[in-house]
Design a protein around this motif. Sequence first.
Motif, short mmCIF file in Angstrom:
data_model
loop_
_atom_site.label_atom_id
_atom_site.label_comp_id
_atom_site.label_asym_id
_atom_site.label_seq_id
_atom_site.Cartn_x
_atom_site.Cartn_y
_atom_site.Cartn_z
N LEU A 352 -2.81 2.78 5.41
CA LEU A 352 -1.66 2.25 4.67
C LEU A 352 -0.41 2.36 5.55
CD1 LEU A 352 -0.78 2.58 0.97
CD2 LEU A 352 0.91 3.43 2.60
N ARG A 372 -0.81 -9.46 8.37
CA ARG A 372 -1.63 -10.40 7.60
C ARG A 372 -2.31 -11.44 8.49
NH1 ARG A 372 -1.74 -6.73 4.90
NH2 ARG A 372 -0.50 -6.31 3.03
N ASP A 379 -5.99 -6.72 5.70
CA ASP A 379 -5.87 -6.25 4.32
C ASP A 379 -5.22 -4.88 4.21
OD1 ASP A 379 -7.97 -5.00 5.61
OD2 ASP A 379 -9.23 -4.85 3.82
N PRO A 381 -2.81 -2.18 3.24
CA PRO A 381 -1.69 -2.18 2.30
C PRO A 381 -0.38 -1.82 3.01
CG PRO A 381 -3.52 -0.84 1.48
CD PRO A 381 -3.81 -1.15 2.91
N ILE A 383 3.74 -0.99 2.14
CA ILE A 383 4.82 -0.73 1.19
C ILE A 383 6.13 -0.82 1.96
CG2 ILE A 383 5.86 0.94 -0.38
CD1 ILE A 383 3.11 2.11 -0.86
N LEU A 398 7.62 -9.27 -1.05
CA LEU A 398 6.28 -9.51 -1.61
C LEU A 398 5.77 -10.89 -1.21
CD1 LEU A 398 6.80 -8.00 -5.18
CD2 LEU A 398 5.64 -6.94 -3.25
N ASP A 403 2.49 -5.30 -0.28
CA ASP A 403 1.82 -4.90 -1.52
C ASP A 403 2.77 -4.27 -2.52
OD1 ASP A 403 -1.39 -4.99 -0.98
OD2 ASP A 403 -0.28 -4.60 0.86
N ASP A 404 3.88 -3.72 -2.04
CA ASP A 404 4.83 -3.07 -2.94
C ASP A 404 6.19 -3.03 -2.27
OD1 ASP A 404 5.83 -1.83 -5.18
OD2 ASP A 404 4.38 -0.19 -5.17
N HIS A 422 -1.90 2.70 -4.18
CA HIS A 422 -2.31 1.62 -3.29
C HIS A 422 -3.48 2.03 -2.41
CE1 HIS A 422 0.58 -1.49 -4.26
NE2 HIS A 422 1.51 -0.57 -4.35
N SER A 426 -6.87 -0.06 -2.46
CA SER A 426 -7.42 -0.54 -1.20
C SER A 426 -8.86 -0.08 -1.04
CB SER A 426 -6.58 -0.04 -0.03
OG SER A 426 -7.14 -0.41 1.20
N ARG A 429 -11.02 -2.19 -3.23
CA ARG A 429 -11.21 -3.53 -2.67
C ARG A 429 -12.22 -3.52 -1.53
NH1 ARG A 429 -5.46 -4.20 -3.49
NH2 ARG A 429 -5.08 -3.43 -1.38
#
Length: 646
Positions: A352, A372, A379, A381, A383, A398, A403-404, A422, A426, A429
């Motif tokens: 993260l 991305r 993928d 995450p 913040i 966003l 993600d946040d 998150h 994650s 997912r």
Amino acid sequence: MDEAHRRFLDQLSQAVAQRLEAARAQELEAQRAATLSELNTAKTHFLSTMSHELRTPLTLLLGPLHDVLSGRVDVLDRAAVEQLNGQCQRLLGMVEDLLEISRSESGRLVAHPEAVDVDGLTAQLVESLLEAGERAGLRMSRTFRGAGTCLLDVRLWENVVLNLVSNAVKYTLEGSVHVDLAMDDQLVLTVRDTGIGIPEAQQSLVFQRFHRVRAGEGRSIEGAGVGLAIVADAVAELGGEVSLESAPGVGTTVTVRLPVREAEDATAPATAPTALRLAGVRAKALDLVPVEEPGPERRPAAGPAGPTLLVVDDNAAMRQHVASALGEVGRVLVAADGVEALEVLARGDVDLVVSDVMMPRLDGEGLVAAIRKSPDRPDVPVILLSARAGSEAAISGLGRGADDYVAKPFSREELVARVRAHLELSSLRRERQRRRDRETMLAGVSHDMQTPLATIANALELLTSLGIPDLPPEITGTMTRSVASLRGLVAEFLDWSALSTGARVRVHLEDLEVPSLVADVAWPRGLELTTQVGAGARVRADALRVRRILANLATNAVRAGATRLWVGTDRDTDGLHVRVRDDGPGIPAEVLARLFQPWTTSQDTRGSGLGLYVSRESARAMGGDLTLVDTSSAGTTFDLRLTSGG
């Protein structure tokens, strides 16, 4: 040239004059509109920047105070108090800068000269900034060529020296910074650096209020864009002039020339900056180059390392604050901007990312976009932390794929809770994706195995029908049973693959006689079988699936150590029940809770772990069910309920 011609020329001149006046008025209006637009843009940028500038120290102030008020810590240690003091000094410096701008705009910026030892005062002002430059690896030097005592406004001179030297250190990433001071008929201060430089098109704008050079970034993106404007105002009030020479990639030289006003007493005592001002200088130096940068990583004090987190912020104090808060979650790496963060991400797995938005070189939104587009871990995450509050700022972050979005100031508890949430999302997912990949692979393999299995089965039937004398029947029997077992395994995988996508098991229902169903089951060899099936009992079911369910129950019993098996039937209002009981050691307690879940096996048995799961779903697809009646050291009993036939 008669009277008519004169009247015509008068009218023509008046019309032309009116047209010219209208054109001039329109041009002036357009200029005023452009000026207002520029002012509005500058104001918007200034307010956005000041929001960031104010919220960052407020976060660092409120964090330790909240820790005490919430009882997380009893008292603050000296390091925490020094950090609070530094952030207070930073806020005070911002307020002083804004007050200087306000005084200048309102005409209240008035010099109050006094006898000043220029050498001594300047040396004390630049000392901390020169040390900061040396910590950053720059070659710092100063030359004071006999500047003695003269009449000078101390506050205005401090503004000039501090802003010029701190800018030089901030925007010089490598090379040198030199401060030269000389006094003859003029007091001349020269600050020369080998920094990023200023494009020629922007050199005439750098002394305007709120203007910031867009060509490059320095050690930090922080700043309100008023430093050089304060210098220009102070120099103008002191009756001097300021000039600038710069080239991108070469460096910048700023020269201030002031008229010298001799003091009556040339031996006046040295004027020192106030203690408050010196504290502000030290805080400024720490902002530029912190004394203690956080290490490349921080680990929690106890427990496993946990997930790996990456904290990205150009402000060292904020990096340290966030890293300290997240240390209880897992292993924390740090980076000073988006470019450095991408380098860290390329070196290893990060679970993260927590990133500031406003940073030099590559900001937070740019970092999100780069992650991305990454082929490795798009993928991850992310913040974003930002001083820009409100829905528009959140939508912007966003919208780039974050993600946040957390607005400063924030509490430690809020940040930790969001990070944990998150990380869990994650993990879910990734697990879901792994299951999809596994399901796709197994379904493909199972499907591809059906063709060679059919070929082998057909060949075995042909060999059996030919009656070859040299081929022992036990060999063909073993081969036939192996093919049947493999076919059952492939069928289980295909059924499970369908179930995992939300589909139901396909069944072909027909009226069947239970005794013939039980007799046709491929019961495992070496198992003593006792059947008590009511004559004439009929069910509406899928013959192949019923036989597979019963064979699976028997095979599981043998694998568990059973030697005997009882199969019986009875009927009630729910339908016909086929009871299967073995004399095995029973099902372990740790397996019972997930008995009918996919991939469930005990440590001492082999198998795919799909048999009972597929069997129960097959029974339900036929309108019945498969349940565990009881299990103990004396054996295990299952109940297969089927719909009664006509």
